[in-house]
Design an enzyme around this catalytic site. Structure first.
Site, PDB file in Angstrom:
ATOM      1  N   VAL A  14       0.912  -1.365   0.058  1.00  0.00           N
ATOM      2  CA  VAL A  14      -0.058   0.309   0.139  1.00  0.00           C
ATOM      3  C   VAL A  14       0.935   1.395   0.235  1.00  0.00           C
ATOM      4  CG1 VAL A  14      -1.692   1.359   1.471  1.00  0.00           C
ATOM      5  CG2 VAL A  14      -1.543  -1.666   1.283  1.00  0.00           C
ATOM      6  N   ARG A  45      11.867   1.125   6.649  1.00  0.00           N
ATOM      7  CA  ARG A  45      13.126   0.139   7.698  1.00  0.00           C
ATOM      8  C   ARG A  45      14.743  -0.324   7.085  1.00  0.00           C
ATOM      9  NH1 ARG A  45      10.489  -4.761  11.069  1.00  0.00           N
ATOM     10  NH2 ARG A  45       9.009  -5.777   9.000  1.00  0.00           N
ATOM     11  N   VAL A 129     -11.239  -0.328   5.627  1.00  0.00           N
ATOM     12  CA  VAL A 129     -12.880  -1.243   5.707  1.00  0.00           C
ATOM     13  C   VAL A 129     -13.222  -1.431   3.682  1.00  0.00           C
ATOM     14  CG1 VAL A 129     -15.068  -1.598   6.058  1.00  0.00           C
ATOM     15  CG2 VAL A 129     -13.737  -0.840   7.527  1.00  0.00           C
ATOM     16  N   GLY A 131     -11.528  -1.205   1.320  1.00  0.00           N
ATOM     17  CA  GLY A 131     -10.268  -1.296   0.543  1.00  0.00           C
ATOM     18  C   GLY A 131     -11.053   0.672  -0.477  1.00  0.00           C
ATOM     19  N   GLU A 187      -2.616 -13.092   1.450  1.00  0.00           N
ATOM     20  CA  GLU A 187      -1.832 -13.127   2.401  1.00  0.00           C
ATOM     21  C   GLU A 187      -0.776 -14.179   2.129  1.00  0.00           C
ATOM     22  OE1 GLU A 187      -0.270  -9.677   3.869  1.00  0.00           O
ATOM     23  OE2 GLU A 187      -2.154  -9.047   3.628  1.00  0.00           O
ATOM     24  N   ASP A 198     -10.325 -10.802  10.396  1.00  0.00           N
ATOM     25  CA  ASP A 198     -10.320  -9.667   9.051  1.00  0.00           C
ATOM     26  C   ASP A 198     -11.755  -9.152   9.202  1.00  0.00           C
ATOM     27  OD1 ASP A 198      -8.482  -8.148   6.502  1.00  0.00           O
ATOM     28  OD2 ASP A 198     -10.646  -8.370   5.896  1.00  0.00           O
ATOM     29  N   LYS A 202     -13.316  -5.371  10.591  1.00  0.00           N
ATOM     30  CA  LYS A 202     -14.002  -4.075   9.685  1.00  0.00           C
ATOM     31  C   LYS A 202     -15.059  -4.079  10.021  1.00  0.00           C
ATOM     32  CE  LYS A 202     -10.660  -5.043   5.943  1.00  0.00           C
ATOM     33  NZ  LYS A 202     -10.553  -6.503   4.331  1.00  0.00           N
TER      34      LYS A 202
HETATM   35  N1  LIG Z   1      -2.638  -4.991   0.711  1.00  0.00           N
HETATM   36  C1  LIG Z   1      -3.932  -4.830   1.058  1.00  0.00           C
HETATM   37  O1  LIG Z   1      -4.599  -5.318  -0.446  1.00  0.00           O
HETATM   38  C2  LIG Z   1      -4.507  -3.887   1.959  1.00  0.00           C
HETATM   39  C3  LIG Z   1      -5.876  -3.161   1.758  1.00  0.00           C
HETATM   40  C4  LIG Z   1      -6.565  -2.632   2.865  1.00  0.00           C
HETATM   41  C5  LIG Z   1      -5.514  -2.462   4.102  1.00  0.00           C
HETATM   42  N2  LIG Z   1      -4.702  -3.108   4.275  1.00  0.00           N
HETATM   43  C6  LIG Z   1      -4.197  -2.055   5.546  1.00  0.00           C
HETATM   44  O2  LIG Z   1      -2.588  -1.560   5.266  1.00  0.00           O
HETATM   45  C7  LIG Z   1      -1.380  -2.155   6.160  1.00  0.00           C
HETATM   46  C8  LIG Z   1       0.183  -2.071   5.041  1.00  0.00           C
HETATM   47  O3  LIG Z   1      -0.344  -3.110   4.184  1.00  0.00           O
HETATM   48  P1  LIG Z   1       0.631  -4.302   2.877  1.00  0.00           P
HETATM   49  O4  LIG Z   1      -0.236  -4.974   2.419  1.00  0.00           O
HETATM   50  O5  LIG Z   1       0.772  -2.960   2.427  1.00  0.00           O
HETATM   51  O6  LIG Z   1       1.764  -4.662   4.326  1.00  0.00           O
HETATM   52  P2  LIG Z   1       3.326  -4.756   3.551  1.00  0.00           P
HETATM   53  O7  LIG Z   1       3.210  -4.848   2.058  1.00  0.00           O
HETATM   54  O8  LIG Z   1       3.485  -6.305   4.524  1.00  0.00           O
HETATM   55  O9  LIG Z   1       4.087  -4.041   3.982  1.00  0.00           O
HETATM   56  C9  LIG Z   1       4.509  -2.940   4.967  1.00  0.00           C
HETATM   57  C10 LIG Z   1       5.513  -2.242   4.911  1.00  0.00           C
HETATM   58  O10 LIG Z   1       6.109  -1.981   6.632  1.00  0.00           O
HETATM   59  C11 LIG Z   1       6.781  -1.971   7.103  1.00  0.00           C
HETATM   60  N3  LIG Z   1       7.308  -2.332   8.533  1.00  0.00           N
HETATM   61  C12 LIG Z   1       6.102  -3.191   9.013  1.00  0.00           C
HETATM   62  N4  LIG Z   1       6.332  -3.481  10.689  1.00  0.00           N
HETATM   63  C13 LIG Z   1       7.651  -2.606  10.509  1.00  0.00           C
HETATM   64  C14 LIG Z   1       7.997  -1.524  11.698  1.00  0.00           C
HETATM   65  N5  LIG Z   1       8.063  -2.763  13.135  1.00  0.00           N
HETATM   66  N6  LIG Z   1       8.567  -1.253  12.061  1.00  0.00           N
HETATM   67  C15 LIG Z   1       9.135  -0.801  10.354  1.00  0.00           C
HETATM   68  N7  LIG Z   1       8.721  -1.420   8.765  1.00  0.00           N
HETATM   69  C16 LIG Z   1       7.783  -1.883   9.357  1.00  0.00           C
HETATM   70  C17 LIG Z   1       7.063  -3.172   6.259  1.00  0.00           C
HETATM   71  O11 LIG Z   1       8.735  -3.027   6.443  1.00  0.00           O
HETATM   72  P3  LIG Z   1       9.505  -4.339   5.745  1.00  0.00           P
HETATM   73  O12 LIG Z   1       9.717  -4.441   4.280  1.00  0.00           O
HETATM   74  O13 LIG Z   1      10.415  -4.047   6.231  1.00  0.00           O
HETATM   75  O14 LIG Z   1       9.210  -5.521   6.198  1.00  0.00           O
HETATM   76  C18 LIG Z   1       6.806  -2.932   4.579  1.00  0.00           C
HETATM   77  O15 LIG Z   1       7.177  -1.921   3.990  1.00  0.00           O
HETATM   78  C19 LIG Z   1      -1.819  -2.726   7.172  1.00  0.00           C
HETATM   79  O16 LIG Z   1      -2.258  -2.801   8.023  1.00  0.00           O
HETATM   80  C20 LIG Z   1      -3.646  -3.494   6.154  1.00  0.00           C
HETATM   81  O17 LIG Z   1      -4.065  -3.934   7.633  1.00  0.00           O
HETATM   82  C21 LIG Z   1      -4.203  -3.582   3.121  1.00  0.00           C
END
Ligand SMILES: NC(=O)c1ccc[n+]([C@@H]2O[C@H](COP(=O)([O-])OP(=O)(O)OC[C@H]3O[C@@H](n4cnc5c(N)ncnc54)[C@H](OP(=O)(O)O)[C@@H]3O)[C@@H](O)[C@H]2O)c1
Length: 426
Positions: A14, A45, A129, A131, A187, A198, A202
């Site tokens: 995201v 990070r 919620v 997206g 995931e 999940d 929501k």
């Molecule tokens: N993906 C979707 O379709 C979607 C839809 C709706 C909502 N969301 C929400 O959006 C948020 C992000 O989702 P995402 O899919 O983008 O996740 P993601 O691809 O796993 O990305 C998370 C990012 O946060 C970083 N991160 C995680 N924990 C960290 C920590 N303790 N310290 C520093 N950096 C940290 C990760 O770094 P590293 O790369 O170094 O691990 C990564 O760059 C979540 O809350 C998710 O529930 C996602």
């Protein structure tokens, strides 16, 4: 032209899409939203190597909360640990926050919104919620003049994709899940999608807005889709239903019940037509009746779209206080809502066995609307048991569970009996 300086924490799916959108297509947001969004700092990070843009990058994400040049911290790391610290610290420093984090909002929403209120800042959470489908905006703005009576929604794209594949292509649960993962819809650890967590998170966020309840996902009762078999899908189709994972919330007096279960949805309902990874939410209000919202519920671009919409809203003055008006209604786990039910059992192929089962339903005061004996799948001459499907009249979750327990002690029943809700026209 208004301008907004943001700090983006997390450059994953995201976060990457948000940076991409703001950096590569700023004109669209300027023209449509009247806001110039500038990325002042990015928190990753792993450092600059994961940020494909010429931006100021810090590996210490708390730097963003402390950066006095930033108006809004965009939290896109997920979870409730560092994410919560980042959000709290930003608010204390007078920053607005935008987040896509349903786990954080559904667990700590009340304390975070109180903190935001105390510091005169806002939290945007549209992306948490459905997206890219603006259901939060619908609830807190578009429908603000109406009393919501109930909502029913398909809030998890992964499980909807799996159930659609099982239904459309006769895929097994395992194959459908693998395909969802290969397509990047699920995931690598899909536990929270598949087990219903999940959708429950929501649904609790929707409840807070629709019914003025606390943000408390632990008060939502839910189950995942693991127990849905190909046979259940087939029987549902024969009976004129689709199986969907439905989050349902309703209010009676000051009592609110929210749940998320695999559910039979009759084919005359719009929700039954929502296939693949799509999300949909039906909200029924006094006066205007039902409105339905349909669209992509996840994925980098749809989620980034919701994050950016929140940023534009903040630049334009934000929203009324979340959950502040009037008394809080109670979110209760014990569901009194009544649904018709589907029971799937296997009964010994012997005289009187089915009669004994139906007598048990009658003794529990549960009406049987249909009892269908299916063809046995056993190929041997002597078919020792037969599948039986029972559709009942409406009964509460408590009574439905009690009935499951009663059926468990019938020696003529040879399987572990399954029960699903039926969502008929309301
Ligand atoms: N993906 C979707 O379709 C979607 C839809 C709706 C909502 N969301 C929400 O959006 C948020 C992000 O989702 P995402 O899919 O983008 O996740 P993601 O691809 O796993 O990305 C998370 C990012 O946060 C970083 N991160 C995680 N924990 C960290 C920590 N303790 N310290 C520093 N950096 C940290 C990760 O770094 P590293 O790369 O170094 O691990 C990564 O760059 C979540 O809350 C998710 O529930 C996602």
């Amino acid at each position: 032209m208004k301008s907004l300086k943001i700090g983006v924490c997390g450059v994953g799916n995201v976060g990457g899409a948000v940076l991409d959108n703001i950096t590569n297509a700023p004109d669209i947001v300027r023209d449509n939203g009247g806001v110039n969004i500038e990325v002042s700092q990015v928190g990753a990070r792993k450092g600059k190597s994961v940020v494909p843009f010429d931006l100021d990058v810090t590996t210490n994400l708390m730097d963003i909360a402390a950066n006095s040049d930033i108006d809004v911290l965009v939290e896109l790391i997920g979870g409730c640990d560092l994410a919560k610290d980042l959000v709290e610290e930003s608010i204390r420093k007078g920053k607005n926050v935008v987040t896509a984090n349903k786990a954080l909002i559904s667990t700590h929403g009340d304390e975070l919104f109180q903190l935001a209120k105390d510091h005169g800042v806002q939290i945007g959470f549209e992306a948490s919620v459905a997206g890219g489908t603006p259901v939060i905006k619908a609830l807190r703005e578009g429908l603000v003049a109406n009393k919501v009576n109930w909502f029913a929604g398909i809030l998890n794209g992964t499980t909807n994709y799996i159930l659609s594949k099982m239904s459309d292509d006769n895929s097994s649960f395992e194959d459908a899940l693998k395909e969802a993962q290969d397509l990047g819809l699920a995931e690598s650890d899909p536990t929270m999608d598949v087990d219903g967590t999940d959708a429950a998170q929501k649904a609790s966020i929707l409840s807070a807005l629709a019914f003025n309840t606390p943000f408390d996902f632990r008060s939502v009762s839910y189950e995942g889709i693991e127990s849905v078999s190909s046979d259940d899908i087939l029987y549902a189709e024969e009976l004129g239903y689709s199986i969907k994972h439905i989050a349902y919330g309703s209010i009676e007096g000051d009592e609110v019940h929210v749940s998320a279960y695999p559910t039979f949805v009759s084919n005359d309902q719009l929700l039954s037509q929502v296939g693949q990874q799509m999300n949909a939410l039906e909200i029924s209000c006094d006066g205007i009746g039902s409105t339905v919202y349909y669209g992509p519920g996840a994925g980098p671009k749809p989620t980034a779209s919701a994050v950016i919409a929140d940023l534009v809203d903040i630049a334009n003055g934000g929203w009324p206080e979340t959950g502040s008006a009037g008394k809080k209604n109670k979110l209760l786990k014990e569901g009194k809502q009544e649904f018709s039910r589907y029971y799937n059992l296997e009964v010994k192929n012997e005289a009187g066995a089915i009669a004994k089962v139906s007598a048990l339903f009658a003794a529990s005061d549960i009406s049987i609307e249909a009892l269908i004996q299916k063809e046995s799948k056993q190929t041997n001459q002597e078919q020792s048991h037969v599948p039986v499907i029972i559709i009942t009249g409406p009964l509460s979750d408590l009574n439905a569970l009690q009935m499951l327990e009663n059926l468990g002690s019938v020696e003529e029943i040879t399987n572990s009996v399954k029960q699903f809700r039926i969502h008929n026209a309301l």
